[in-house]
Design a protein around this motif. Structure first.
Motif, PDB file in Angstrom:
ATOM      1  N   PRO A 137       0.797  -1.235   0.000  1.00  0.00           N
ATOM      2  CA  PRO A 137       0.000   0.000   0.000  1.00  0.00           C
ATOM      3  C   PRO A 137       0.829   1.284   0.000  1.00  0.00           C
ATOM      4  CG  PRO A 137      -0.042  -1.032   2.162  1.00  0.00           C
ATOM      5  CD  PRO A 137       0.631  -2.013   1.242  1.00  0.00           C
ATOM      6  N   ASP A 138       2.160   1.166  -0.024  1.00  0.00           N
ATOM      7  CA  ASP A 138       2.999   2.361  -0.136  1.00  0.00           C
ATOM      8  C   ASP A 138       3.026   2.915  -1.559  1.00  0.00           C
ATOM      9  OD1 ASP A 138       3.633   2.217   2.522  1.00  0.00           O
ATOM     10  OD2 ASP A 138       5.682   1.475   2.236  1.00  0.00           O
ATOM     11  N   ILE A 139       2.511   2.169  -2.526  1.00  0.00           N
ATOM     12  CA  ILE A 139       2.506   2.658  -3.901  1.00  0.00           C
ATOM     13  C   ILE A 139       1.545   3.843  -4.013  1.00  0.00           C
ATOM     14  CG2 ILE A 139       0.733   0.993  -4.642  1.00  0.00           C
ATOM     15  CD1 ILE A 139       2.150   0.942  -7.384  1.00  0.00           C
ATOM     16  N   ILE A 140       2.002   4.911  -4.667  1.00  0.00           N
ATOM     17  CA  ILE A 140       1.140   6.083  -4.838  1.00  0.00           C
ATOM     18  C   ILE A 140       0.959   6.449  -6.311  1.00  0.00           C
ATOM     19  CG2 ILE A 140       1.527   7.042  -2.541  1.00  0.00           C
ATOM     20  CD1 ILE A 140       3.251   8.631  -5.490  1.00  0.00           C
ATOM     21  N   GLY A 141       1.665   5.748  -7.208  1.00  0.00           N
ATOM     22  CA  GLY A 141       1.508   6.062  -8.616  1.00  0.00           C
ATOM     23  C   GLY A 141       2.480   5.292  -9.484  1.00  0.00           C
ATOM     24  N   SER A 161       0.781   8.451 -13.467  1.00  0.00           N
ATOM     25  CA  SER A 161      -0.528   7.998 -13.002  1.00  0.00           C
ATOM     26  C   SER A 161      -0.548   7.975 -11.490  1.00  0.00           C
ATOM     27  CB  SER A 161      -0.835   6.589 -13.518  1.00  0.00           C
ATOM     28  OG  SER A 161      -0.806   6.534 -14.923  1.00  0.00           O
ATOM     29  N   THR A 162      -1.630   8.495 -10.911  1.00  0.00           N
ATOM     30  CA  THR A 162      -1.895   8.251  -9.504  1.00  0.00           C
ATOM     31  C   THR A 162      -2.708   6.962  -9.429  1.00  0.00           C
ATOM     32  OG1 THR A 162      -4.005   9.436  -9.445  1.00  0.00           O
ATOM     33  CG2 THR A 162      -1.983  10.743  -9.126  1.00  0.00           C
ATOM     34  N   LEU A 163      -3.122   6.581  -8.246  1.00  0.00           N
ATOM     35  CA  LEU A 163      -3.931   5.373  -8.114  1.00  0.00           C
ATOM     36  C   LEU A 163      -5.293   5.526  -8.768  1.00  0.00           C
ATOM     37  CD1 LEU A 163      -3.233   4.327  -4.398  1.00  0.00           C
ATOM     38  CD2 LEU A 163      -1.985   3.667  -6.466  1.00  0.00           C
ATOM     39  N   TYR A 164      -5.669   6.775  -9.065  1.00  0.00           N
ATOM     40  CA  TYR A 164      -7.034   7.035  -9.516  1.00  0.00           C
ATOM     41  C   TYR A 164      -7.156   7.627 -10.915  1.00  0.00           C
ATOM     42  CZ  TYR A 164      -7.253   6.552  -4.506  1.00  0.00           C
ATOM     43  OH  TYR A 164      -7.090   6.082  -3.226  1.00  0.00           O
ATOM     44  N   GLU A 165      -6.056   8.133 -11.472  1.00  0.00           N
ATOM     45  CA  GLU A 165      -6.136   8.697 -12.807  1.00  0.00           C
ATOM     46  C   GLU A 165      -4.782   8.647 -13.498  1.00  0.00           C
ATOM     47  OE1 GLU A 165      -7.088  12.824 -13.013  1.00  0.00           O
ATOM     48  OE2 GLU A 165      -5.315  13.466 -11.885  1.00  0.00           O
ATOM     49  N   THR A 166      -4.821   8.637 -14.820  1.00  0.00           N
ATOM     50  CA  THR A 166      -3.617   8.690 -15.635  1.00  0.00           C
ATOM     51  C   THR A 166      -3.588  10.032 -16.348  1.00  0.00           C
ATOM     52  OG1 THR A 166      -3.541   6.295 -15.962  1.00  0.00           O
ATOM     53  CG2 THR A 166      -2.418   7.658 -17.597  1.00  0.00           C
ATOM     54  N   ALA A 167      -2.434  10.700 -16.324  1.00  0.00           N
ATOM     55  CA  ALA A 167      -2.340  12.023 -16.930  1.00  0.00           C
ATOM     56  C   ALA A 167      -1.004  12.183 -17.640  1.00  0.00           C
ATOM     57  CB  ALA A 167      -2.498  13.114 -15.875  1.00  0.00           C
ATOM     58  N   ASP A 168      -1.004  13.021 -18.680  1.00  0.00           N
ATOM     59  CA  ASP A 168       0.220  13.397 -19.373  1.00  0.00           C
ATOM     60  C   ASP A 168       0.733  14.714 -18.811  1.00  0.00           C
ATOM     61  OD1 ASP A 168       0.271  11.204 -21.101  1.00  0.00           O
ATOM     62  OD2 ASP A 168      -1.085  12.183 -22.514  1.00  0.00           O
ATOM     63  N   TYR A 169       2.046  14.831 -18.740  1.00  0.00           N
ATOM     64  CA  TYR A 169       2.687  16.038 -18.225  1.00  0.00           C
ATOM     65  C   TYR A 169       3.612  16.613 -19.294  1.00  0.00           C
ATOM     66  CZ  TYR A 169       0.951  15.283 -13.502  1.00  0.00           C
ATOM     67  OH  TYR A 169       0.135  15.147 -12.411  1.00  0.00           O
ATOM     68  N   GLU A 170       3.471  17.918 -19.536  1.00  0.00           N
ATOM     69  CA  GLU A 170       4.312  18.618 -20.492  1.00  0.00           C
ATOM     70  C   GLU A 170       5.527  19.196 -19.777  1.00  0.00           C
ATOM     71  OE1 GLU A 170       1.781  20.612 -23.901  1.00  0.00           O
ATOM     72  OE2 GLU A 170       1.017  21.215 -21.935  1.00  0.00           O
ATOM     73  N   ILE A 171       6.693  18.994 -20.338  1.00  0.00           N
ATOM     74  CA  ILE A 171       7.923  19.453 -19.690  1.00  0.00           C
ATOM     75  C   ILE A 171       8.058  20.965 -19.814  1.00  0.00           C
ATOM     76  CG2 ILE A 171      10.439  19.332 -19.742  1.00  0.00           C
ATOM     77  CD1 ILE A 171      10.117  16.389 -20.541  1.00  0.00           C
ATOM     78  N   VAL A 172       8.208  21.610 -18.662  1.00  0.00           N
ATOM     79  CA  VAL A 172       8.371  23.057 -18.583  1.00  0.00           C
ATOM     80  C   VAL A 172       9.843  23.446 -18.677  1.00  0.00           C
ATOM     81  CG1 VAL A 172       8.064  25.082 -17.090  1.00  0.00           C
ATOM     82  CG2 VAL A 172       6.276  23.323 -17.207  1.00  0.00           C
ATOM     83  N   ALA A 173      10.692  22.690 -17.984  1.00  0.00           N
ATOM     84  CA  ALA A 173      12.120  23.009 -17.964  1.00  0.00           C
ATOM     85  C   ALA A 173      12.923  21.804 -17.516  1.00  0.00           C
ATOM     86  CB  ALA A 173      12.399  24.192 -17.037  1.00  0.00           C
TER      87      ALA A 173
END
Length: 264
Positions: free
Chosen positions: A86-90, A176-188
């Motif tokens: 249960p230590d997994i968060i994403g 991804s968190t445990l509840y959703e998958t998301a894409d992240y755009e690199i800022v820097a």
């Protein structure tokens, strides 16, 4: 052959044996770590749940304030992994790299996964883990640490982002968190270091000090100033950031960080 030469030869042979044994241990541990992570990544999404599996995975509460709301639905791919630890968060995945790893956070020991694997066995590789000052469901910035492993494991492939061409071909990654998958755009992508507490300089890893709109804007301005190249991407207060951080050895206590913004 005199006695001294024989002693030197024997000593050299002993050193060689120990060196070979050490190298064998290193490569064996590296292989085992790779295999372990590959098995985790292949975790089937349709793992048994409910009574057939001895009880379904219970989603952890998001926060005290949200505990009264309806519990969120855990993504199927995490249910068996969460039952196992249960230590997994994403989960973090970057295309064309080996980075395809669970992200952890131990509530009792913030640095536990510097030296432990998913099954809580001691490991020099560790696992990527969320900074002790972050909560997965709360705050604008999630700081994720990971080892730089010379064999290329863990966050070593983040070094590819030193090259602007690699960024241009891989401007996003998936978290991804445990509840959703998301894409992240690199800022820097920045090079920095771990400074002394008394040093009055920008410290990208002090995310706990970023709370107000002004502090968030200042954070973005500072990472933009340190950026190795211009991505053309920025972030505003209210956006969710993920910061990937690993060791970088061009300077003492050096760090490389990839700062990315959740795609809306």
């Amino acid at each position: 052959m005199n006695k001294i030469k024989k002693i030197l030869i024997a000593f050299s042979l002993v050193l060689l044996v120990f060196s070979l044994a050490g190298a064998a241990d290193y490569f064996l541990e590296d292989y085992q770590a790779r295999k372990h992570l590959e098995d985790l990544a292949k975790q089937p999404e349709d793992s048994p749940t409910g009574s057939d599996a001895g009880g379904g995975a219970t989603a952890p509460p998001l926060s005290d304030e949200k505990a009264e709301e309806d519990e969120p639905v855990m993504l199927p791919k995490f249910q068996e992994l969460y039952r196992r630890n249960p230590d997994i968060i994403g989960w973090l995945k970057i295309e064309d790299t080996v980075i395809d790893y669970p992200v952890m956070q131990n509530p009792q020991d913030g640095e536990y996964y510097l030296s432990h694997d998913f099954d809580k066995k001691e490991s020099k590789h560790g696992l990527p883990f969320l900074d002790v000052h972050c909560q997965i469901d709360d705050g604008d910035i999630l700081l994720i640490h990971g080892h730089y492993i010379k064999s290329g494991m863990m966050f070593a492939d983040l070094m590819k982002y030193k090259e602007e061409r690699f960024y241009q071909e891989h401007p996003t990654f998936q978290f991804s968190t445990l509840y959703e998958t998301a894409d992240y755009e690199i800022v820097a992508v920045i090079l920095s270091k771990v400074y002394r507490k008394a040093d009055e300089v920008f410290k990208y890893y002090q995310v706990e000090k970023v709370g107000t709109p002004a502090e968030f804007d200042s954070y973005i301005q500072n990472v933009k100033q340190l950026a190795l190249y211009d991505t053309g991407v920025t972030a505003r207060y209210g956006d969710k950031l993920v910061v990937l951080s690993t060791c970088e050895y061009s300077t003492e206590n050096g760090r490389l960080a990839v700062i990315a913004c959740k795609r809306q």
